[in-house]
Structures are given as structure tokens and as C-alpha cells.
Design a protein around this motif. Sequence first.
Motif, PDB file in Angstrom:
ATOM      1  N   PRO A  57       0.700  -1.313  -0.096  1.00  0.00           N
ATOM      2  CA  PRO A  57      -0.046   0.009  -0.057  1.00  0.00           C
ATOM      3  C   PRO A  57       0.657   1.248  -0.101  1.00  0.00           C
ATOM      4  N   HIS A  58       2.018   1.171   0.725  1.00  0.00           N
ATOM      5  CA  HIS A  58       2.883   2.316   0.834  1.00  0.00           C
ATOM      6  C   HIS A  58       3.508   2.540  -0.643  1.00  0.00           C
ATOM      7  N   THR A  59       3.945   1.708  -1.249  1.00  0.00           N
ATOM      8  CA  THR A  59       4.521   1.761  -2.415  1.00  0.00           C
ATOM      9  C   THR A  59       3.570   2.231  -3.695  1.00  0.00           C
ATOM     10  N   GLU A  60       2.298   1.955  -3.523  1.00  0.00           N
ATOM     11  CA  GLU A  60       1.199   2.447  -4.442  1.00  0.00           C
ATOM     12  C   GLU A  60       0.925   4.043  -4.194  1.00  0.00           C
ATOM     13  N   ARG A  61       1.225   4.336  -2.946  1.00  0.00           N
ATOM     14  CA  ARG A  61       0.842   5.900  -2.675  1.00  0.00           C
ATOM     15  C   ARG A  61       2.095   6.501  -2.959  1.00  0.00           C
ATOM     16  N   LEU A  62       3.264   5.985  -2.811  1.00  0.00           N
ATOM     17  CA  LEU A  62       4.688   6.673  -3.222  1.00  0.00           C
ATOM     18  C   LEU A  62       4.901   7.103  -4.507  1.00  0.00           C
ATOM     19  N   GLY A  63       4.391   6.072  -5.684  1.00  0.00           N
ATOM     20  CA  GLY A  63       4.433   5.861  -6.861  1.00  0.00           C
ATOM     21  C   GLY A  63       4.304   7.558  -7.743  1.00  0.00           C
ATOM     22  N   PRO A  64       3.024   7.754  -7.382  1.00  0.00           N
ATOM     23  CA  PRO A  64       2.684   9.129  -8.095  1.00  0.00           C
ATOM     24  C   PRO A  64       3.419  10.249  -7.355  1.00  0.00           C
ATOM     25  N   VAL A  65       3.957  10.192  -6.110  1.00  0.00           N
ATOM     26  CA  VAL A  65       4.763  11.272  -5.555  1.00  0.00           C
ATOM     27  C   VAL A  65       5.994  11.291  -6.083  1.00  0.00           C
ATOM     28  N   VAL A  66       6.685   9.934  -6.428  1.00  0.00           N
ATOM     29  CA  VAL A  66       7.740  10.058  -7.026  1.00  0.00           C
ATOM     30  C   VAL A  66       7.909  10.365  -8.271  1.00  0.00           C
ATOM     31  N   ALA A  67       6.816  10.224  -9.249  1.00  0.00           N
ATOM     32  CA  ALA A  67       6.753  10.346 -10.492  1.00  0.00           C
ATOM     33  C   ALA A  67       6.566  11.649 -10.828  1.00  0.00           C
ATOM     34  N   GLN A  68       5.721  12.775  -9.947  1.00  0.00           N
ATOM     35  CA  GLN A  68       5.577  14.084 -10.079  1.00  0.00           C
ATOM     36  C   GLN A  68       6.833  14.614  -9.623  1.00  0.00           C
ATOM     37  N   TRP A  69       7.812  14.219  -8.599  1.00  0.00           N
ATOM     38  CA  TRP A  69       8.963  14.780  -8.479  1.00  0.00           C
ATOM     39  C   TRP A  69      10.039  14.711  -9.454  1.00  0.00           C
ATOM     40  N   GLU A  70       9.925  13.298 -10.246  1.00  0.00           N
ATOM     41  CA  GLU A  70      11.061  13.183 -11.224  1.00  0.00           C
ATOM     42  C   GLU A  70      10.535  14.183 -12.451  1.00  0.00           C
ATOM     43  N   ARG A  71       9.257  14.518 -12.838  1.00  0.00           N
ATOM     44  CA  ARG A  71       8.985  15.240 -13.734  1.00  0.00           C
ATOM     45  C   ARG A  71       9.504  16.555 -13.393  1.00  0.00           C
ATOM     46  N   SER A  72       9.061  17.054 -12.278  1.00  0.00           N
ATOM     47  CA  SER A  72       9.249  18.367 -12.001  1.00  0.00           C
ATOM     48  C   SER A  72      10.832  18.754 -11.966  1.00  0.00           C
ATOM     49  N   GLN A  73      11.556  17.525 -11.619  1.00  0.00           N
ATOM     50  CA  GLN A  73      13.036  17.797 -11.808  1.00  0.00           C
ATOM     51  C   GLN A  73      13.526  17.913 -13.222  1.00  0.00           C
ATOM     52  N   GLN A  74      13.094  16.979 -13.989  1.00  0.00           N
ATOM     53  CA  GLN A  74      13.347  16.799 -15.514  1.00  0.00           C
ATOM     54  C   GLN A  74      13.045  18.307 -16.278  1.00  0.00           C
ATOM     55  N   GLU A  75      11.910  18.906 -15.695  1.00  0.00           N
ATOM     56  CA  GLU A  75      11.426  20.051 -16.491  1.00  0.00           C
ATOM     57  C   GLU A  75      12.478  21.300 -16.060  1.00  0.00           C
ATOM     58  N   ARG A  76      12.700  21.204 -14.703  1.00  0.00           N
ATOM     59  CA  ARG A  76      13.725  22.396 -14.080  1.00  0.00           C
ATOM     60  C   ARG A  76      15.148  22.114 -14.863  1.00  0.00           C
ATOM     61  N   TRP A  77      15.328  20.892 -15.110  1.00  0.00           N
ATOM     62  CA  TRP A  77      16.759  20.612 -15.646  1.00  0.00           C
ATOM     63  C   TRP A  77      16.775  21.379 -17.272  1.00  0.00           C
ATOM     64  N   GLU A  78      16.007  20.870 -17.809  1.00  0.00           N
ATOM     65  CA  GLU A  78      15.674  21.383 -19.322  1.00  0.00           C
ATOM     66  C   GLU A  78      15.611  22.839 -19.413  1.00  0.00           C
ATOM     67  N   LEU A  79      14.769  23.528 -18.433  1.00  0.00           N
ATOM     68  CA  LEU A  79      14.775  25.146 -18.520  1.00  0.00           C
ATOM     69  C   LEU A  79      16.264  25.478 -18.095  1.00  0.00           C
ATOM     70  N   LEU A  80      17.016  24.947 -17.147  1.00  0.00           N
ATOM     71  CA  LEU A  80      18.447  25.467 -16.751  1.00  0.00           C
ATOM     72  C   LEU A  80      19.377  25.163 -18.110  1.00  0.00           C
ATOM     73  N   VAL A  81      19.164  23.912 -18.610  1.00  0.00           N
ATOM     74  CA  VAL A  81      20.011  23.648 -19.584  1.00  0.00           C
ATOM     75  C   VAL A  81      19.941  24.795 -20.878  1.00  0.00           C
ATOM     76  N   GLY A  82      18.879  25.013 -21.168  1.00  0.00           N
ATOM     77  CA  GLY A  82      18.424  25.889 -22.246  1.00  0.00           C
ATOM     78  C   GLY A  82      19.150  27.475 -21.993  1.00  0.00           C
TER      79      GLY A  82
END
Length: 160
Positions: free
Chosen positions: A57-82
Motif C-alpha cells: 500500500p505504501h509503494t502505491e501511494r509513493l509512486g505518484p509522488v515520485v513520478a511527479q517529483w521526477e517530472r518536476s526535476q526533469q522540467e527544471r533541468w531542461e529550463l536550466l540547460v536551455g
Amino acid sequence: MPQKILIALDGSTEAWRAVEYVADVFGHTPGIQVTLLHVQPGLPGEAWSYGGVLSEPHTERLGPVVAQWERSQQERWELLVGRARRCLVQGGVPETAISDRFRHKDYRVADTIVEEAERGRFTTIVMGRRAAKRATAQVLGSVSNRIVQVLRGCTVTIVE
């Protein structure tokens, strides 16, 4: 042998100064190659707020949190690289001479940077140094201190 420069980039003001330094000092160097490296830190605290050992049950709740965090990190990185690419190109580095790497932290951020520098056979690493309290830097160490201590065969430039 071409000048291969690795810039450790994390979005901080100090890291941005490293980008500006490379643009100013190495911008018109023939044969230059610049790699922008970001080492993604570990998961944020809220990802671990479900407790120690993760049951189903914890992994199911953790999945969306991790996925959102990874997306935000990637978006931040792409802006910074540009932004970093634009600065380097304005400083004279050819667009084709700039590459980027996004790595997950293995153990320590510094060790991941050293591994990347050794694997890529970079001639120079340029990075910012965060102002830390002297006691903190001595007890915990810092990324820049660790890199200077561990890395061999490569120039390390610390920009303040």
C-alpha cells in the motif's frame, strides 16, 4: 587534444557563475567541448513520510509522488540547460560543442561527478562552491572539497 570541460550544474547561483566563467574564459577556444552535468539528488522528504519499510500500500501511494517529483526535476533541468546553452553560445562556444547529462546520484553527488569526469576523460571541471559554515564544511565535507580530494588527472576550477 581538445579541451573537454564538465560543468557541474544544479541551479544554484554559484553553479550559474561556473557557466558564466566557462563562457568568458573558454568561449572562443578552438576544439572546446562542454558538458553540462546535473546530478539529481535523492527523493524529497515527503516521499519517505510513509514510514521505513515500504509495503504494497505504501509503494502505491509513493509512486505518484515520485513520478511527479521526477517530472518536476526533469522540467527544471531542461529550463536550466536551455539557459546555460544560450549563455555559452553567446560567449563563443559553438552550439554543437555543448552536450548535457542528467544523472541520478549513486551515493554522493561528488562521487557521481568524479565518476562522470573520469569516464568522459574531461580535462577540466568547473563548479561553484556554496558558502558553508566552516564547521559544517569540515565535519560534513562539501561537494567541491570532495572532488578536489578525490579526482586526479583533471583540473578543477571552483568559482565563487
